[in-house]
Design an enzyme around this catalytic site. Sequence first.
Site, PDB file in Angstrom:
ATOM      1  N   THR A   1      56.483  15.229 -19.290  1.00  0.00           N
ATOM      2  CA  THR A   1      55.240  14.487 -19.525  1.00  0.00           C
ATOM      3  C   THR A   1      55.061  14.195 -21.015  1.00  0.00           C
ATOM      4  OG1 THR A   1      53.826  16.406 -19.833  1.00  0.00           O
ATOM      5  CG2 THR A   1      54.130  15.650 -17.566  1.00  0.00           C
ATOM      6  N   TYR A   2      54.081  13.360 -21.314  1.00  0.00           N
ATOM      7  CA  TYR A   2      53.830  12.938 -22.700  1.00  0.00           C
ATOM      8  C   TYR A   2      52.332  12.886 -22.927  1.00  0.00           C
ATOM      9  CZ  TYR A   2      54.221   9.902 -26.859  1.00  0.00           C
ATOM     10  OH  TYR A   2      54.167   9.377 -28.121  1.00  0.00           O
TER      11      TYR A   2
ATOM     12  N   GLU B   1      58.659  18.354 -12.517  1.00  0.00           N
ATOM     13  CA  GLU B   1      57.957  17.836 -13.700  1.00  0.00           C
ATOM     14  C   GLU B   1      57.578  19.009 -14.600  1.00  0.00           C
ATOM     15  OE1 GLU B   1      55.066  14.624 -13.326  1.00  0.00           O
ATOM     16  OE2 GLU B   1      53.662  15.876 -14.445  1.00  0.00           O
TER      17      GLU B   1
ATOM     18  N   ASP C   1      45.612   7.710 -19.682  1.00  0.00           N
ATOM     19  CA  ASP C   1      44.153   7.793 -19.491  1.00  0.00           C
ATOM     20  C   ASP C   1      43.431   7.429 -20.775  1.00  0.00           C
ATOM     21  OD1 ASP C   1      43.892   8.513 -16.789  1.00  0.00           O
ATOM     22  OD2 ASP C   1      44.575  10.542 -17.270  1.00  0.00           O
TER      23      ASP C   1
ATOM     24  N   HIS D   1      58.279  10.485 -19.679  1.00  0.00           N
ATOM     25  CA  HIS D   1      57.025   9.780 -19.407  1.00  0.00           C
ATOM     26  C   HIS D   1      56.619   9.038 -20.684  1.00  0.00           C
ATOM     27  CE1 HIS D   1      55.556  12.590 -15.934  1.00  0.00           C
ATOM     28  NE2 HIS D   1      56.870  12.630 -16.032  1.00  0.00           N
TER      29      HIS D   1
ATOM     30  N   GLN E   1      41.356  25.519 -11.077  1.00  0.00           N
ATOM     31  CA  GLN E   1      42.330  24.472 -11.423  1.00  0.00           C
ATOM     32  C   GLN E   1      42.358  23.413 -10.307  1.00  0.00           C
ATOM     33  OE1 GLN E   1      46.127  25.825 -10.413  1.00  0.00           O
ATOM     34  NE2 GLN E   1      47.253  24.098 -11.245  1.00  0.00           N
TER      35      GLN E   1
ATOM     36  N   ALA F   1      46.856  16.677 -22.979  1.00  0.00           N
ATOM     37  CA  ALA F   1      46.052  17.388 -23.984  1.00  0.00           C
ATOM     38  C   ALA F   1      46.639  18.760 -24.293  1.00  0.00           C
ATOM     39  CB  ALA F   1      44.632  17.530 -23.468  1.00  0.00           C
TER      40      ALA F   1
ATOM     41  N   GLN G   1      50.652  10.413  -7.371  1.00  0.00           N
ATOM     42  CA  GLN G   1      49.676  11.400  -7.811  1.00  0.00           C
ATOM     43  C   GLN G   1      49.711  12.549  -6.802  1.00  0.00           C
ATOM     44  OE1 GLN G   1      47.819  12.882  -9.909  1.00  0.00           O
ATOM     45  NE2 GLN G   1      46.445  11.169 -10.368  1.00  0.00           N
TER      46      GLN G   1
HETATM   47  P1  FAD Z   1      48.025   1.258 -14.253  1.00  0.00           P
HETATM   48  O1  FAD Z   1      49.117   1.003 -13.304  1.00  0.00           O
HETATM   49  O2  FAD Z   1      47.877   0.334 -15.406  1.00  0.00           O
HETATM   50  O3  FAD Z   1      46.666   1.313 -13.406  1.00  0.00           O
HETATM   51  C1  FAD Z   1      45.445   1.729 -14.005  1.00  0.00           C
HETATM   52  C2  FAD Z   1      44.291   1.024 -13.290  1.00  0.00           C
HETATM   53  O4  FAD Z   1      44.335  -0.385 -13.549  1.00  0.00           O
HETATM   54  C3  FAD Z   1      44.325   1.144 -11.759  1.00  0.00           C
HETATM   55  O5  FAD Z   1      43.009   1.255 -11.312  1.00  0.00           O
HETATM   56  C4  FAD Z   1      44.962  -0.156 -11.279  1.00  0.00           C
HETATM   57  O6  FAD Z   1      44.500  -0.539  -9.989  1.00  0.00           O
HETATM   58  C5  FAD Z   1      44.493  -1.150 -12.347  1.00  0.00           C
HETATM   59  N1  FAD Z   1      45.520  -2.165 -12.655  1.00  0.00           N
HETATM   60  C6  FAD Z   1      46.856  -2.002 -12.701  1.00  0.00           C
HETATM   61  N2  FAD Z   1      47.453  -3.157 -13.061  1.00  0.00           N
HETATM   62  C7  FAD Z   1      46.465  -4.058 -13.250  1.00  0.00           C
HETATM   63  C8  FAD Z   1      46.453  -5.434 -13.627  1.00  0.00           C
HETATM   64  N3  FAD Z   1      47.586  -6.101 -13.884  1.00  0.00           N
HETATM   65  N4  FAD Z   1      45.241  -6.070 -13.753  1.00  0.00           N
HETATM   66  C9  FAD Z   1      44.079  -5.400 -13.489  1.00  0.00           C
HETATM   67  N5  FAD Z   1      44.037  -4.093 -13.104  1.00  0.00           N
HETATM   68  C10 FAD Z   1      45.218  -3.437 -12.999  1.00  0.00           C
HETATM   69  N6  FAD Z   1      49.263  10.499 -18.139  1.00  0.00           N
HETATM   70  C11 FAD Z   1      49.642  10.855 -19.374  1.00  0.00           C
HETATM   71  O7  FAD Z   1      48.881  10.687 -20.332  1.00  0.00           O
HETATM   72  N7  FAD Z   1      50.869  11.430 -19.621  1.00  0.00           N
HETATM   73  C12 FAD Z   1      51.758  11.641 -18.624  1.00  0.00           C
HETATM   74  O8  FAD Z   1      52.860  12.154 -18.871  1.00  0.00           O
HETATM   75  C13 FAD Z   1      51.387  11.274 -17.283  1.00  0.00           C
HETATM   76  N8  FAD Z   1      52.241  11.434 -16.240  1.00  0.00           N
HETATM   77  C14 FAD Z   1      51.882  11.015 -14.980  1.00  0.00           C
HETATM   78  C15 FAD Z   1      52.813  11.143 -13.944  1.00  0.00           C
HETATM   79  C16 FAD Z   1      52.482  10.721 -12.647  1.00  0.00           C
HETATM   80  C17 FAD Z   1      53.507  10.851 -11.539  1.00  0.00           C
HETATM   81  C18 FAD Z   1      51.186  10.179 -12.397  1.00  0.00           C
HETATM   82  C19 FAD Z   1      50.810   9.764 -10.991  1.00  0.00           C
HETATM   83  C20 FAD Z   1      50.266  10.048 -13.423  1.00  0.00           C
HETATM   84  C21 FAD Z   1      50.603  10.439 -14.732  1.00  0.00           C
HETATM   85  N9  FAD Z   1      49.719  10.315 -15.809  1.00  0.00           N
HETATM   86  C22 FAD Z   1      50.096  10.693 -17.078  1.00  0.00           C
HETATM   87  C23 FAD Z   1      48.356   9.823 -15.581  1.00  0.00           C
HETATM   88  C24 FAD Z   1      48.232   8.286 -15.756  1.00  0.00           C
HETATM   89  O9  FAD Z   1      48.498   7.943 -17.089  1.00  0.00           O
HETATM   90  C25 FAD Z   1      46.794   7.910 -15.347  1.00  0.00           C
HETATM   91  O10 FAD Z   1      46.630   8.071 -13.973  1.00  0.00           O
HETATM   92  C26 FAD Z   1      46.288   6.557 -15.813  1.00  0.00           C
HETATM   93  O11 FAD Z   1      44.869   6.528 -15.614  1.00  0.00           O
HETATM   94  C27 FAD Z   1      46.858   5.355 -15.083  1.00  0.00           C
HETATM   95  O12 FAD Z   1      48.150   5.126 -15.391  1.00  0.00           O
HETATM   96  P2  FAD Z   1      49.006   4.011 -14.566  1.00  0.00           P
HETATM   97  O13 FAD Z   1      50.289   3.882 -15.245  1.00  0.00           O
HETATM   98  O14 FAD Z   1      48.981   4.310 -13.122  1.00  0.00           O
HETATM   99  O15 FAD Z   1      48.085   2.718 -14.864  1.00  0.00           O
END
Ligand code: FAD
Length: 289
Positions: free
Chosen positions: A47-48, A16, A109, A77, A210, A51, A174
């Site tokens: 990534t996208y 990544e 986030d 991403h 970090q 910050a 994660q």
């Molecule tokens: P979701 O799957 O939507 O989950 C978020 C929360 O909502 C969880 O608590 C889940 O339990 C809950 N949830 C999920 N679906 C539902 C539903 N249908 N109804 C009710 N609750 C629900 N962030 C960035 O900004 N840019 C990146 O490039 C980036 N890359 C990442 C790469 C990896 C491998 C990982 C693990 C994370 C990355 N992130 C990135 C961080 C990620 O965007 C955050 O962790 C974010 O808070 C959650 O994203 P998600 O797609 O897992 O969300």
Amino acid sequence: MKTASLFQNKTVFSLEIFPPKRTAHISTVYRMLDELKDVSPDFISVTYGIAGAADKYSTVEIAADVKNVYGIESVAHLPVAGMTRTDAERIVDALAEKGIENILALRGDYTEENRGRGDFAHAEELIRLIRQKGDFNILAACYPEGHPEAPDLETDLRYLKQKVDAGANHLITQLFFENTLFYSFLERARATGIAVPVEAGIMPVTNKKQAERMAELCKVQLPAKFVRMMEKYEHNPEALRDAGIAYAIDQIVDLAAQGVDGIHLYTMNNPDTAHRIHSAVKSLISVVS
Ligand code: FAD
């Protein structure tokens, strides 16, 4: 190539990277890619919206160059917190135009600027949109210790299953520092009916602050032996870097031996670290299972 098709009799090894910071020149990313080529990763994800990343050198452009210039499969991403459906569709169209087949569909986030805005509440809605739009391979994020907002792992796994049912066919975790938590998560995910490949996200930590920041932000446990290691070497950057890399290698050796689907290395844009880890584990990950 769709990344889900890579999991055939081997441990997938992927990297990544993130777009350069606003203050850095785009050439820094290409210098890094030149150096990462020798690692021969199965794919590189970009990534996208992290910050500090520059807007003008977008994820779409870099992911397209990884694939079309460097000949390495790429994953873009796409986090949609605060984004309208129209804007998300525009990005998906741009990715299709550049020949990118793999999208990591993320909610993203929440920040002060995007909270309460946009058309998406969860990644699942984006997965459905991408499925409707074309023949993409869709990746999604998962959390061995539970997503920080989830009340418990069981609830989080229920929503993860919904993401897979909606069309995600490859998961990346994660970061985590305790493999046993990953194994118990995987067992529960499989019991929930999640059958798609799950890559383990490994971050080599080379800096104590970090590591503490990541643990706080991502709500992941720092095992006692990991904390002792950081405390012992925190005032010796070279020793701490060596120890952090050795710790990541140890995690990967164990994961590979236990038959993990794949390793996704959070390179932190440091090709030297990626090289050191890859050369230590390359014979293990190429063993046909
Ligand atoms: P979701 O799957 O939507 O989950 C978020 C929360 O909502 C969880 O608590 C889940 O339990 C809950 N949830 C999920 N679906 C539902 C539903 N249908 N109804 C009710 N609750 C629900 N962030 C960035 O900004 N840019 C990146 O490039 C980036 N890359 C990442 C790469 C990896 C491998 C990982 C693990 C994370 C990355 N992130 C990135 C961080 C990620 O965007 C955050 O962790 C974010 O808070 C959650 O994203 P998600 O797609 O897992 O969300």
